[in-house]
Design an enzyme around this catalytic site. Structure first.
Site, PDB file in Angstrom:
ATOM      1  CB  ALA A  33      -0.919  -0.001   1.217  1.00  0.00           C
ATOM      2  CE  LYS A 105     -23.413  -9.038   0.741  1.00  0.00           C
ATOM      3  NZ  LYS A 105     -22.830 -10.101   1.533  1.00  0.00           N
ATOM      4  CD  GLU A 129     -13.490  -7.414  -5.242  1.00  0.00           C
ATOM      5  OE1 GLU A 129     -12.915  -6.672  -6.033  1.00  0.00           O
ATOM      6  OE2 GLU A 129     -14.299  -8.284  -5.609  1.00  0.00           O
ATOM      7  CB  ILE A 136     -14.426 -14.494  -5.801  1.00  0.00           C
ATOM      8  CG1 ILE A 136     -14.638 -15.912  -5.269  1.00  0.00           C
ATOM      9  CG2 ILE A 136     -14.040 -14.504  -7.264  1.00  0.00           C
ATOM     10  CD1 ILE A 136     -15.776 -16.654  -5.987  1.00  0.00           C
ATOM     11  CG  ASP A 201     -26.903 -13.047  -0.335  1.00  0.00           C
ATOM     12  OD1 ASP A 201     -26.462 -12.047   0.269  1.00  0.00           O
ATOM     13  OD2 ASP A 201     -26.167 -13.917  -0.839  1.00  0.00           O
ATOM     14  CE  LYS A 205     -23.630 -12.251  -1.930  1.00  0.00           C
ATOM     15  NZ  LYS A 205     -23.627 -13.622  -1.390  1.00  0.00           N
TER      16      LYS A 205
HETATM   17  N1  HSE Z   1     -25.285 -15.546   3.039  1.00  0.00           N
HETATM   18  C1  HSE Z   1     -24.374 -15.452   1.946  1.00  0.00           C
HETATM   19  C2  HSE Z   1     -24.135 -16.839   1.371  1.00  0.00           C
HETATM   20  C3  HSE Z   1     -23.042 -14.862   2.286  1.00  0.00           C
HETATM   21  O1  HSE Z   1     -24.689 -17.812   1.849  1.00  0.00           O
HETATM   22  O2  HSE Z   1     -23.383 -16.917   0.408  1.00  0.00           O
HETATM   23  C4  HSE Z   1     -23.081 -13.385   2.407  1.00  0.00           C
HETATM   24  O3  HSE Z   1     -23.562 -12.789   1.255  1.00  0.00           O
END
Ligand code: HSE
Length: 440
Positions: A33, A105, A129, A136, A201, A205
């Site tokens: 850094a 997210k 990220e 990843i 979720d 993403k």
């Molecule tokens: N709950 C998510 C998962 C992880 O099962 O991949 C955090 O986004």
């Protein structure tokens, strides 16, 4: 040069990992850094527990606003989660001129437009990220590594909980409810797993990846979201017999008509690498016009894997915070004044292929009726599998399972045909429809 000072809001699993990895690798991180990076202040409701994690040299408070108000803090890490207080705190940190790192997210997929605009106006960075696929570095790959490409599509296993459940269902031949209970007992699934199992979720993403890939605003409200709760062990077994595995995919695709943005269970050919991603692992396939197909694989959750992404953002900010804001990497990969107005398509306009399972009366002419409806709608059949009546329903059964794989068609056309099929007297139970992605 004195270390850059970081304030941490919320020190749970990811926060502890971030603190520990920063400490353990501090020399190497500093060499990368250009200066040290230190968490010097933490806010958490459980002050005693937080203090025990970070030791006596770090100031711990129970008021997140005290961190934001501290003039020595250059970067605020938000690890509280959710859209409520986290949103207010992120906007307040930006208004106070702090750079922000977040794994949130949900917040960015729903309120990203407002948050990125506020950050741009203030000349600060919001780095995320850790919000997609945990450890990843997929944001970095999409935003920087693949910047030469016209990205064509992305398909990802971006929820570890559901991938674990699907892997267990396939391995052990169990139904969803049974495996979910087991996953909760083992701590793989949250006590309230709704966001994971209903696909929300993953849709958060996918929304973020879609925006970065195509230069469109984040539009979670336009995403089609379907989870895994209705999947049965029988469909996983039939899919396997036909050469496919069922995965919960987050898909975003550029088409002539607009952008597809969808999360749903999908049949994927067993021979594809992504079909063999098992357990709680994540993987993302990105198709670019220049690079071709690329695959990113790793842990999508967990303390140190997610910390790895959080700290990568801290290093980026440390390297870039003195740069002219106009010369930094744009939040959503494209310059804010060069975003695209390509529309996100309604699900009825999506074109894909299908797996259909029908419980039908085992009598003459039924197959012809069903396939006739597909033919009338111009939907071409790829494969048909019929299970012997006594295999499905036991000795002497009078019904059977008819499984049909189709070629590509428009979802709206398929919806119409399904309504007609469902109305046939020989179709004895609700039809199961699962989309199929060849990913080639
Ligand atoms: N709950 C998510 C998962 C992880 O099962 O991949 C955090 O986004």
């Amino acid at each position: 040069m004195k270390p850059i000072q970081v304030g941490l809001l919320g020190i749970g699993t990811v926060g502890s990992g971030t603190f520990n990895v920063l400490q353990r690798n501090q020399e190497e991180i500093k060499r990368r850094a250009g200066r040290g990076i230190e968490i010097t202040m933490v806010a958490d409701l459980d002050v005693a527990r937080a203090q025990s994690v970070v030791g006596p040299d770090v100031k711990v408070v129970n008021d997140a606003r005290a961190v934001i108000a501290n003039p020595d803090i250059d970067i605020v890490i938000e690890l509280i989660g959710g859209y409520g207080i986290a949103k207010a705190l992120v906007l307040e940190a930006i208004a106070a001129g702090k750079h922000v790192v977040t794994a949130n997210k949900a917040l960015l997929a729903v309120h990203g437009t407002e948050i990125f605009a506020a950050a741009s106006a203030k000349g600060v960075m919001v780095a995320f990220e850790a919000a997609v696929a945990g450890g990843i570095p997929i944001i970095k790959a999409l935003r920087e590594g693949l910047t030469a490409n016209s990205i064509q599509w992305i398909a990802g296993i971006i929820n570890g909980t559901t991938n674990f459940i699907l892997s267990e269902m396939r391995d052990k031949g169990l139904d969803f409810d049974v495996v979910l209970k087991e996953a909760q007992r083992l701590g793989y699934a949250e006590a309230d797993p709704t966001f994971d199992i209903e696909g929300v979720d993953a849709a958060h993403k996918a929304t973020l990846m879609s925006a970065i890939a195509f230069g469109i605003p984040v539009q979670f409200d336009k995403a089609y979201v379907e989870g895994i709760t209705k999947l049965g062990a029988a469909d996983i077994k039939y899919a396997e017999q036909l050469g496919y595995r069922i995965k919960l995919l987050g898909i975003t695709k550029r088409t002539a008509k607009g952008i597809e943005l969808r999360v749903h269970p999908s049949l994927v050919p067993s021979k594809r690498l992504i079909a063999n991603v098992e357990g709680a692992m994540n993987a993302v396939v990105v198709q670019g016009d220049a690079v071709g197909t690329t695959l990113y694989y790793g842990k999508g959750a967990g303390s140190e894997p997610t910390a790895s992404a959080v700290i990568a953002d801290l290093v980026d900010i440390t390297r870039l915070h003195t740069a002219d804001p106009l010369h930094r990497v744009p939040h959503l990969a494209f310059q804010p004044d060069a975003m695209s107005d390509l529309a996100v398509l309604p699900m009825s306009e999506v074109v894909t292929s299908y797996y259909l399972r029908l419980r039908v009366a085992d009598e003459a002419g039924v197959l012809a009726q069903v396939t006739g409806l597909l033919a009338n709608a111009g939907i071409s059949i790829d494969a048909v599998l019929q299970r012997e009546a006594d295999e499905v329903g036991g000795e002497g059964a009078t019904s059977t399972d008819l499984i049909i794989l189709t070629h590509d068609t428009r979802e709206g056309t398929m919806n119409d045909v399904l309504a007609q099929m469902q109305a046939l007297p020989s179709v004895l139970a609700p039809i199961t429809r699962i989309r199929k992605e060849e990913l080639n």
